[in-house]
Scaffold this motif. Structure first.
Motif, PDB file in Angstrom:
ATOM      1  N   VAL A  71      19.072   3.207   6.556  1.00  9.13           N
ATOM      2  CA  VAL A  71      20.045   3.192   7.656  1.00  9.13           C
ATOM      3  C   VAL A  71      19.907   1.909   8.462  1.00  9.13           C
ATOM      4  CG1 VAL A  71      20.744   4.331   9.796  1.00  9.13           C
ATOM      5  CG2 VAL A  71      20.235   5.693   7.779  1.00  9.13           C
ATOM      6  N   ALA A  72      18.675   1.481   8.739  1.00  9.77           N
ATOM      7  CA  ALA A  72      18.468   0.240   9.497  1.00  9.77           C
ATOM      8  C   ALA A  72      19.035  -0.958   8.744  1.00  9.77           C
ATOM      9  CB  ALA A  72      16.983   0.046   9.775  1.00  9.77           C
ATOM     10  N   GLY A  73      18.835  -0.988   7.434  1.00  6.44           N
ATOM     11  CA  GLY A  73      19.367  -2.100   6.638  1.00  6.44           C
ATOM     12  C   GLY A  73      20.878  -2.140   6.632  1.00  6.44           C
ATOM     13  N   LEU A 124       4.303   4.169   9.821  1.00  2.44           N
ATOM     14  CA  LEU A 124       4.590   5.605   9.878  1.00  2.44           C
ATOM     15  C   LEU A 124       4.661   6.313   8.527  1.00  2.44           C
ATOM     16  CD1 LEU A 124       7.331   5.559  12.653  1.00  2.44           C
ATOM     17  CD2 LEU A 124       4.906   6.129  12.887  1.00  2.44           C
ATOM     18  N   ILE A 125       4.615   5.593   7.423  1.00  2.00           N
ATOM     19  CA  ILE A 125       4.864   6.234   6.134  1.00  2.00           C
ATOM     20  C   ILE A 125       3.812   7.280   5.797  1.00  2.00           C
ATOM     21  CG2 ILE A 125       3.697   4.549   4.668  1.00  2.00           C
ATOM     22  CD1 ILE A 125       6.268   4.899   2.827  1.00  2.00           C
ATOM     23  N   SER A 126       2.560   7.056   6.179  1.00  2.00           N
ATOM     24  CA  SER A 126       1.528   8.049   5.843  1.00  2.00           C
ATOM     25  C   SER A 126       1.669   9.301   6.716  1.00  2.00           C
ATOM     26  CB  SER A 126       0.135   7.442   5.989  1.00  2.00           C
ATOM     27  OG  SER A 126      -0.077   7.018   7.310  1.00  2.00           O
ATOM     28  N   ARG A 127       2.168   9.159   7.940  1.00  2.00           N
ATOM     29  CA  ARG A 127       2.328  10.315   8.823  1.00  2.00           C
ATOM     30  C   ARG A 127       3.613  11.090   8.552  1.00  2.00           C
ATOM     31  NH1 ARG A 127       1.436   7.051  13.702  1.00  2.00           N
ATOM     32  NH2 ARG A 127      -0.716   6.463  13.472  1.00  2.00           N
ATOM     33  N   LEU A 128       4.703  10.357   8.370  1.00  3.54           N
ATOM     34  CA  LEU A 128       6.006  11.024   8.224  1.00  3.54           C
ATOM     35  C   LEU A 128       6.391  11.271   6.773  1.00  3.54           C
ATOM     36  CD1 LEU A 128       8.063   9.131  10.938  1.00  3.54           C
ATOM     37  CD2 LEU A 128       6.870  11.317  11.142  1.00  3.54           C
ATOM     38  N   GLY A 129       5.859  10.496   5.866  1.00  2.00           N
ATOM     39  CA  GLY A 129       6.175  10.671   4.463  1.00  2.00           C
ATOM     40  C   GLY A 129       7.267   9.735   3.977  1.00  2.00           C
ATOM     41  N   TRP A 130       7.388   9.683   2.659  1.00  4.29           N
ATOM     42  CA  TRP A 130       8.309   8.775   1.993  1.00  4.29           C
ATOM     43  C   TRP A 130       9.771   9.016   2.360  1.00  4.29           C
ATOM     44  CZ3 TRP A 130       8.136   4.476  -0.920  1.00  4.29           C
ATOM     45  CH2 TRP A 130       9.269   4.151  -1.651  1.00  4.29           C
ATOM     46  N   ILE A 131      10.214  10.237   2.253  1.00  7.27           N
ATOM     47  CA  ILE A 131      11.645  10.524   2.370  1.00  7.27           C
ATOM     48  C   ILE A 131      12.218  10.135   3.730  1.00  7.27           C
ATOM     49  CG2 ILE A 131      13.394  12.356   2.326  1.00  7.27           C
ATOM     50  CD1 ILE A 131      11.753  13.664   0.080  1.00  7.27           C
ATOM     51  N   PRO A 132      11.692  10.621   4.852  1.00  8.25           N
ATOM     52  CA  PRO A 132      12.312  10.239   6.121  1.00  8.25           C
ATOM     53  C   PRO A 132      12.170   8.757   6.458  1.00  8.25           C
ATOM     54  CG  PRO A 132      10.382  11.614   6.513  1.00  8.25           C
ATOM     55  CD  PRO A 132      10.613  11.591   5.043  1.00  8.25           C
ATOM     56  N   VAL A 133      11.054   8.159   6.086  1.00  5.83           N
ATOM     57  CA  VAL A 133      10.846   6.754   6.424  1.00  5.83           C
ATOM     58  C   VAL A 133      11.762   5.846   5.605  1.00  5.83           C
ATOM     59  CG1 VAL A 133       9.143   4.895   6.370  1.00  5.83           C
ATOM     60  CG2 VAL A 133       8.506   7.124   7.249  1.00  5.83           C
ATOM     61  N   VAL A 134      11.885   6.115   4.314  1.00  4.42           N
ATOM     62  CA  VAL A 134      12.759   5.294   3.475  1.00  4.42           C
ATOM     63  C   VAL A 134      14.228   5.507   3.849  1.00  4.42           C
ATOM     64  CG1 VAL A 134      13.536   4.932   1.100  1.00  4.42           C
ATOM     65  CG2 VAL A 134      11.110   5.066   1.610  1.00  4.42           C
ATOM     66  N   ALA A 147      15.727  -9.553  12.380  1.00  3.89           N
ATOM     67  CA  ALA A 147      14.854  -8.890  13.348  1.00  3.89           C
ATOM     68  C   ALA A 147      14.876  -7.375  13.168  1.00  3.89           C
ATOM     69  CB  ALA A 147      15.283  -9.261  14.768  1.00  3.89           C
ATOM     70  N   LEU A 148      16.052  -6.803  12.953  1.00  4.37           N
ATOM     71  CA  LEU A 148      16.149  -5.356  12.797  1.00  4.37           C
ATOM     72  C   LEU A 148      15.446  -4.882  11.523  1.00  4.37           C
ATOM     73  CD1 LEU A 148      17.233  -2.690  13.880  1.00  4.37           C
ATOM     74  CD2 LEU A 148      19.358  -3.126  12.651  1.00  4.37           C
ATOM     75  N   ILE A 149      15.651  -5.569  10.433  1.00  2.00           N
ATOM     76  CA  ILE A 149      15.005  -5.165   9.186  1.00  2.00           C
ATOM     77  C   ILE A 149      13.496  -5.406   9.252  1.00  2.00           C
ATOM     78  CG2 ILE A 149      14.847  -5.712   6.723  1.00  2.00           C
ATOM     79  CD1 ILE A 149      17.874  -6.013   6.753  1.00  2.00           C
ATOM     80  N   SER A 150      13.076  -6.481   9.898  1.00  2.00           N
ATOM     81  CA  SER A 150      11.640  -6.723  10.063  1.00  2.00           C
ATOM     82  C   SER A 150      10.997  -5.623  10.894  1.00  2.00           C
ATOM     83  CB  SER A 150      11.402  -8.082  10.724  1.00  2.00           C
ATOM     84  OG  SER A 150      11.876  -9.115   9.909  1.00  2.00           O
ATOM     85  N   ALA A 151      11.655  -5.229  11.970  1.00  2.00           N
ATOM     86  CA  ALA A 151      11.120  -4.138  12.793  1.00  2.00           C
ATOM     87  C   ALA A 151      11.066  -2.836  12.003  1.00  2.00           C
ATOM     88  CB  ALA A 151      11.977  -3.973  14.051  1.00  2.00           C
ATOM     89  N   ALA A 152      12.107  -2.571  11.207  1.00  2.00           N
ATOM     90  CA  ALA A 152      12.114  -1.351  10.387  1.00  2.00           C
ATOM     91  C   ALA A 152      10.994  -1.376   9.353  1.00  2.00           C
ATOM     92  CB  ALA A 152      13.481  -1.191   9.713  1.00  2.00           C
ATOM     93  N   LEU A 153      10.723  -2.529   8.763  1.00  2.00           N
ATOM     94  CA  LEU A 153       9.627  -2.645   7.794  1.00  2.00           C
ATOM     95  C   LEU A 153       8.272  -2.407   8.457  1.00  2.00           C
ATOM     96  CD1 LEU A 153      10.708  -5.672   5.593  1.00  2.00           C
ATOM     97  CD2 LEU A 153      10.271  -3.347   4.810  1.00  2.00           C
ATOM     98  N   ARG A 203      28.467   0.649  10.252  1.00  2.00           N
ATOM     99  CA  ARG A 203      28.189   1.495  11.419  1.00  2.00           C
ATOM    100  C   ARG A 203      28.329   2.989  11.125  1.00  2.00           C
ATOM    101  NH1 ARG A 203      25.916  -2.606  12.600  1.00  2.00           N
ATOM    102  NH2 ARG A 203      26.628  -4.085  14.121  1.00  2.00           N
ATOM    103  N   ARG A 204      28.436   3.373   9.868  1.00  2.00           N
ATOM    104  CA  ARG A 204      28.530   4.793   9.509  1.00  2.00           C
ATOM    105  C   ARG A 204      27.124   5.376   9.379  1.00  2.00           C
ATOM    106  NH1 ARG A 204      31.822   4.048   4.240  1.00  2.00           N
ATOM    107  NH2 ARG A 204      30.282   2.409   4.158  1.00  2.00           N
ATOM    108  N   ILE A 205      26.501   5.650  10.502  1.00  2.00           N
ATOM    109  CA  ILE A 205      25.096   6.037  10.524  1.00  2.00           C
ATOM    110  C   ILE A 205      24.869   7.371   9.810  1.00  2.00           C
ATOM    111  CG2 ILE A 205      23.170   6.652  12.037  1.00  2.00           C
ATOM    112  CD1 ILE A 205      24.263   4.580  14.017  1.00  2.00           C
ATOM    113  N   LEU A 206      25.688   8.367  10.074  1.00  2.00           N
ATOM    114  CA  LEU A 206      25.473   9.687   9.478  1.00  2.00           C
ATOM    115  C   LEU A 206      25.614   9.650   7.950  1.00  2.00           C
ATOM    116  CD1 LEU A 206      24.812  12.618   9.982  1.00  2.00           C
ATOM    117  CD2 LEU A 206      27.245  13.066  10.277  1.00  2.00           C
ATOM    118  N   SER A 207      26.661   9.034   7.459  1.00  2.00           N
ATOM    119  CA  SER A 207      26.837   8.987   6.009  1.00  2.00           C
ATOM    120  C   SER A 207      25.751   8.129   5.353  1.00  2.00           C
ATOM    121  CB  SER A 207      28.224   8.474   5.634  1.00  2.00           C
ATOM    122  OG  SER A 207      28.396   7.144   6.057  1.00  2.00           O
ATOM    123  N   ASN A 208      25.337   7.056   6.015  1.00  2.00           N
ATOM    124  CA  ASN A 208      24.251   6.247   5.470  1.00  2.00           C
ATOM    125  C   ASN A 208      22.927   7.004   5.496  1.00  2.00           C
ATOM    126  OD1 ASN A 208      25.799   4.020   4.804  1.00  2.00           O
ATOM    127  ND2 ASN A 208      25.590   3.120   6.832  1.00  2.00           N
TER     128      ASN A 208
END
Length: 159
Positions: A109-111, A94-104, A82-88, A118-123
């Motif tokens: 991080v979601a994956g 959002l990829i066209s608005r925010l761009g490749w780098i932040p969205v990927v 569910a989490l990865i599906s929502a992230a996809l 749970r190391r969100i910052l390093s991921n």
């Protein structure tokens, strides 16, 4: 057919149908020159045949299985799916608005979070580095433009 065999039999049947569909669709691919031994349809035919054989093996295995052969089924955890599906879905929206780098990077991080890291910052840092490297390889190395979003002024070059 007993109920314990039904899911594997249905799965195998769907894989067989998919394989047949791939083979039929590959017949629509235009061939190259008449002397080409390996044409463009060859790989899709191989994939289709492989799917048919895999599906057949799954159906045969399911039909031969007995209740003693079945392991105890673990509890199904749908949270990662569910989490990865929502992230996809968010990525596609959002990829066209925010761009490749932040969205990927967010997708990375979601994956990792979905599968227990749970190391969100390093991921996030790893995701940013990987997304930037992929963007540079595609843009500079392959000449394929990925959506940049607000970062577009940073990557503009004089033409």
């Amino acid at each position: 057919m007993s109920a314990h065999r039904l899911p594997a039999t249905l799965f195998g049947t769907v894989v067989i149908v998919l394989g047949v569909a791939v083979v039929v669709a590959s017949r629509q691919i235009k061939t190259g020159f008449t002397y080409d031994v390996v044409g463009p349809a060859m790989f899709s035919n191989l994939i289709g045949i492989g799917l048919v054989l895999s599906g057949a093996a799954s159906v045969i295995s399911a039909r031969r299985a007995s209740l003693d052969d079945l392991p105890d089924q673990p509890k199904l955890n749908l949270w990662p799916v569910a989490l990865i599906s929502a992230a996809l879905l968010l990525e596609a929206a959002l990829i066209s608005r925010l761009g490749w780098i932040p969205v990927v990077a967010t997708m990375f991080v979601a994956g990792t979070y979905a599968f227990g890291d749970r190391r969100i910052l390093s991921n996030a840092v790893i995701g940013l580095v990987l997304a930037t490297l992929i963007l540079l390889v595609f843009t500079l190395g392959l000449g394929i433009d990925l959506p940049l979003g607000p970062l577009e002024p940073l990557f503009q070059h004089n033409q």
